[in-house]
Design a protein around this motif. Structure first.
Motif, short mmCIF file in Angstrom:
data_model
loop_
_atom_site.label_atom_id
_atom_site.label_comp_id
_atom_site.label_asym_id
_atom_site.label_seq_id
_atom_site.Cartn_x
_atom_site.Cartn_y
_atom_site.Cartn_z
N SER A 96 -33.99 35.42 -50.58
CA SER A 96 -33.26 33.97 -51.22
C SER A 96 -34.51 33.00 -51.15
N TYR A 100 -39.61 33.14 -44.46
CA TYR A 100 -38.59 32.83 -42.60
C TYR A 100 -40.17 33.61 -41.54
N VAL A 155 -36.54 25.73 -39.32
CA VAL A 155 -35.05 25.78 -39.60
C VAL A 155 -34.36 24.80 -39.03
N THR A 158 -27.85 24.43 -40.04
CA THR A 158 -27.28 25.10 -41.52
C THR A 158 -27.47 26.32 -42.00
N GLU A 159 -29.26 26.74 -42.35
CA GLU A 159 -29.99 27.27 -42.44
C GLU A 159 -30.67 28.69 -41.25
N LYS A 187 -39.91 28.20 -41.33
CA LYS A 187 -39.74 28.72 -42.66
C LYS A 187 -40.97 27.62 -43.58
#
Length: 216
Positions: A96, A100, A155, A158-159, A187
């Motif tokens: 992505s 992270y 985060v 959702t992530e 992140k």
């Protein structure tokens, strides 16, 4: 008598020691990941003219980096404080671009980030087989590395699933780390990007250019 005994022991232990030295380190891979150290598995470096793509490439193939924060320790208050952190931007082949981390409040860097979330992260192809294969010193610009600046935040839900899966597939040991350390996924929200992959100084890549790259 001692001499022959040592010789026999050395002969017996030699294969074991060699196996330990050449075996991939546990934690660099996982099911479907393998080890980026193997030249056959490391994707080719994109054209150096495409700075954004090279930057994404470095982020994706690196499993760890050095994160610099501003220290809150009395002995070095306000000074840069760097620490090595494992990281991942996504499953192999599906990066992505977002670095992270799996962090604990017990880490000094986390204490620094609670006071000031600003940080810089550097990652280098020196941790892969690329630079060794080509004979590039880790400090050489030809051994591509990037510096990302921004802020580190937890985060959201959702992530969270994607981020945790991205970390665990590359660092399976994380699954067994003690829960009493209150691990959480964070992140780096990137604001600035510098790429060094050739002579002549760093190349500036904007976050927009960086995230617009489709890397497979």
């Amino acid at each position: 008598m001692a001499g022959p005994v040592r010789a026999v022991l050395a002969a017996l232990l030699a294969p074991v020691l060699v196996a330990l030295l050449v075996a991939p380190a546990w934690g660099r891979g996982g099911a479907g990941h393998g080890d980026w150290e193997l030249g056959a598995l490391l994707p080719p470096l994109p054209p150096r003219e495409d700075a954004a793509r090279v930057a994404r490439f470095v982020t994706h193939v690196c499993d760890w980096g050095a994160l610099a924060t501003i220290s809150t320790q009395a002995a070095v208050l306000g000074q840069p404080f760097a620490d090595v952190l494992s990281l991942s931007d996504g499953p192999p082949g599906a990066g992505s671009g977002v670095p992270y981390f799996y962090l604990s409040p017990l880490q000094q860097s986390v204490g620094n980030l609670q006071a000031n979330p600003g940080a810089t992260l550097t990652m280098s192809l020196a941790q892969t087989d690329f630079c060794r294969k080509h004979g590039f010193d880790p400090q050489s610009p030809l051994c591509a590395h990037i510096i990302l600046a921004g802020t580190v935040t937890k985060v959201n839900e959702t992530e969270g699933d994607f981020a945790k899966q991205s970390l665990f597939i590359r660092h399976p040991e994380m699954k067994s780390w003690p829960s009493s350390h209150n691990w959480f996924v964070a992140k780096l929200n990137i604001t600035n990007i510098w790429l060094l992959d050739y002579f002549g100084g760093p190349k500036i890549v904007t976050p927009e250019e960086y995230y617009n790259v489709t890397f497979q």
